[in-house]
Scaffold this motif. Structure first.
Motif, PDB file in Angstrom:
ATOM      1  N   ASP A 282       0.828  -1.199   0.000  1.00 41.71           N
ATOM      2  CA  ASP A 282       0.000   0.000   0.000  1.00 41.71           C
ATOM      3  C   ASP A 282       0.868   1.257   0.000  1.00 41.71           C
ATOM      4  N   PRO A 283       0.425   2.324  -0.668  1.00 40.83           N
ATOM      5  CA  PRO A 283       1.188   3.576  -0.677  1.00 40.83           C
ATOM      6  C   PRO A 283       1.054   4.384   0.604  1.00 40.83           C
ATOM      7  N   GLY A 284       0.101   4.038   1.462  1.00 41.42           N
ATOM      8  CA  GLY A 284      -0.102   4.792   2.697  1.00 41.42           C
ATOM      9  C   GLY A 284      -1.059   4.072   3.620  1.00 41.42           C
ATOM     10  N   TRP A 285      -1.412   4.744   4.725  1.00 44.38           N
ATOM     11  CA  TRP A 285      -2.300   4.160   5.725  1.00 44.38           C
ATOM     12  C   TRP A 285      -3.750   4.302   5.295  1.00 44.38           C
ATOM     13  N   ARG A 286      -4.555   3.331   5.695  1.00 44.53           N
ATOM     14  CA  ARG A 286      -5.962   3.317   5.335  1.00 44.53           C
ATOM     15  C   ARG A 286      -6.826   3.167   6.591  1.00 44.53           C
ATOM     16  N   THR A 287      -8.067   3.600   6.471  1.00 45.47           N
ATOM     17  CA  THR A 287      -9.053   3.440   7.541  1.00 45.47           C
ATOM     18  C   THR A 287     -10.380   3.048   6.906  1.00 45.47           C
ATOM     19  N   GLY A 288     -11.341   2.701   7.757  1.00 41.33           N
ATOM     20  CA  GLY A 288     -12.667   2.411   7.257  1.00 41.33           C
ATOM     21  C   GLY A 288     -13.427   3.689   6.899  1.00 41.33           C
ATOM     22  N   VAL A 289     -14.537   3.505   6.215  1.00 41.18           N
ATOM     23  CA  VAL A 289     -15.434   4.633   5.909  1.00 41.18           C
ATOM     24  C   VAL A 289     -16.384   4.770   7.094  1.00 41.18           C
ATOM     25  N   ILE A 290     -16.275   5.863   7.808  1.00 39.49           N
ATOM     26  CA  ILE A 290     -16.952   6.000   9.100  1.00 39.49           C
ATOM     27  C   ILE A 290     -17.785   7.279   9.143  1.00 39.49           C
ATOM     28  N   VAL A 291     -18.989   7.154   9.624  1.00 42.34           N
ATOM     29  CA  VAL A 291     -19.811   8.321   9.950  1.00 42.34           C
ATOM     30  C   VAL A 291     -19.686   8.522  11.456  1.00 42.34           C
ATOM     31  N   PHE A 292     -19.037   9.589  11.846  1.00 41.99           N
ATOM     32  CA  PHE A 292     -18.764   9.811  13.261  1.00 41.99           C
ATOM     33  C   PHE A 292     -20.016  10.293  13.991  1.00 41.99           C
ATOM     34  N   PRO A 293     -20.065  10.088  15.294  1.00 40.77           N
ATOM     35  CA  PRO A 293     -21.264  10.469  16.049  1.00 40.77           C
ATOM     36  C   PRO A 293     -21.583  11.954  15.936  1.00 40.77           C
ATOM     37  N   GLU A 294     -22.844  12.254  15.873  1.00 35.81           N
ATOM     38  CA  GLU A 294     -23.261  13.650  15.884  1.00 35.81           C
ATOM     39  C   GLU A 294     -22.982  14.254  17.259  1.00 35.81           C
TER      40      GLU A 294
END
Length: 223
Positions: free
Chosen positions: A133-145
């Motif tokens: 991988d060319p860099g760090w990855r994370t999940g697709v997240i909807v953060f709490p309101e």
């Protein structure tokens, strides 16, 4: 700051591994009592796998698994609104945090050492980087309101991985261990320099270099 911001700020895998080693060496010297240390590194965690970890003594921390496949990072902030135990129903990891972790790292999601006694992964933020991988990855997240600027705890958990300067560690350690910390000695260690008796004495005049030999063997030398 969230895991998404941390992913953009972290260095490559090898640089991160060496920095984590340096943090573990510094904490070992400043705190001979293992239970009082924040940062640790086990170069022999399992066959071909190394583990960097942080524990704040209040239930929060992170674990970073380094392997031939790359690196997997799991962080947990016990006070985060995204904690599995902050939900009113059954404990569960916040949607998106672990959903897209690649198969090569899935075993760490369920690794007993990285989850609680009920089997629920103790995680509020997660990052990974496969070797190609060319860099760090994370999940697709909807953060709490209505969450603050650190909803998943990433800002506090990874502060010394994002700001890797000797001054940042020295300031943090002087507050945590309640003692002045020699910035030049910190710079030497974080640069991968040899941990001589003189460096040990500069960091902690009461530390025993011979007694630290076992800790240094566990941490291992820089790559």
């Amino acid at each position: 700051m969230t895991a998404h911001d941390v992913a953009r700020a972290l260095p490559g895998i090898e640089e991160l591994r060496d920095h984590c080693r340096g943090l573990a060496v510094l904490d070992a010297v400043l705190s001979p009592e293992r239970d009082a240390r924040f940062y640790s590194f086990d170069a022999h965690w399992s066959e071909g796998v190394q583990l960097a970890s942080m524990r704040d003594g209040m239930g929060s921390g992170f674990a970073i698994v380094f392997s031939d496949e790359g690196a997997y990072v799991g962080g947990f902030d016990h006070a985060s609104p995204m904690s599995p135990w902050a939900r009113t129903d059954a404990p569960a990891v916040w949607p998106g945090v672990l959903d897209t972790v690649p198969e090569v790292f899935r075993r760490y999601v369920t690794e007993p050492a990285l989850r609680d006694e009920t089997g629920v992964p103790a995680v509020t933020c997660c990052l990974w980087q496969r070797a190609a991988d060319p860099g760090w990855r994370t999940g697709v997240i909807v953060f709490p309101e209505q969450a603050d600027g650190d909803p998943d705890g990433a800002e506090v958990l990874f502060e010394l991985l994002v700001d890797r300067s000797p001054d940042a560690y020295a300031q943090w350690a002087s507050e945590h261990y309640e003692t002045p910390v020699d910035v030049a000695a910190v710079r030497h260690v974080l640069a991968g320099g040899p941990v001589t008796p003189e460096i040990v004495a500069a960091l902690n005049p009461d530390a025993d270099p011979v007694g630290l030999a076992g800790d240094f063997a566990r941490i291992g030398p820089p790559a």
